[in-house]
Design a protein around this motif. Structure first.
Motif: not given
Length: 184
Positions: A50-66
């Motif tokens: 039930g943990d909110d993982l939104t921040r972790q995945y958004l950071l991963q999206i940014i890291a992949e684009h970078e």
């Protein structure tokens, strides 16, 4: 709350696969990035804990684009972000960044308003097409960082295919050029 105002719920299974609860299908990080660029908020929840993982995945999206060379964050900004984690009082950074982005969105929105309100060219035929093209350009350049970042709203966008839009813009531009050549 309307569907567009509610965050799109994405569930992460133990297999680490991401499941879109609205469309009942699996999605990738790139799919989630498209949802966000289209103005949709997302919430990613671990199904088991039930943990909110939104921040972790958004950071991963940014890291992949970078990592693909789509650099938005200059190295000095990244250094400052890392430093902000190390400094006492670094808790002010999130509020500062949020305020900065809000000011940027407001400025961009006012620029678009002024473009049509104060411009004498707004009375010329084909001006709306040119304005729509400029809005699309601004949206492409800013990456559509949020739903109200730039570009026309979903309701304002025509239901035509992009090629048809381009053909219509070309047609209007040709008509405008003909009218201008007659004036000369």
């Amino acid at each position: 709350m309307s569907e567009q105002e509610k965050p799109l719920l994405i569930k992460r299974y133990a297999s680490r696969r991401l499941y879109n609860t609205e469309t009942s299908d699996y999605v990738t990080l790139e799919d989630i990035a498209v949802f966000i660029r289209d103005g949709r908020e997302v919430q990613i929840i671990d199904l088991k804990t039930g943990d909110d993982l939104t921040r972790q995945y958004l950071l991963q999206i940014i890291a992949e684009h970078e990592s693909r060379g789509e650099n938005v964050l200059p190295v000095n900004v990244l250094n400052d972000l890392v430093r902000s984690y190390m400094l006492p009082g670094g808790g002010m950074m999130p509020q500062f960044l949020q305020s900065s982005f809000e000011m940027l969105r407001e400025s961009q929105s006012k620029m678009m308003e002024n473009m049509s309100a104060m411009n004498p060219m707004s009375q010329m035929p084909g001006f709306e097409a040119m304005q729509a093209q400029q809005q699309a350009f601004l949206k492409a350049m800013t990456g559509g960082l949020s739903g109200n970042w730039s570009g026309p709203d979903k309701e304002e966008q025509p239901a035509t295919e992009p090629k048809e839009d381009l053909d219509e813009i070309k047609k209007q531009l040709a008509e405008l050029q003909q009218k201008l050549s007659k004036l000369n």
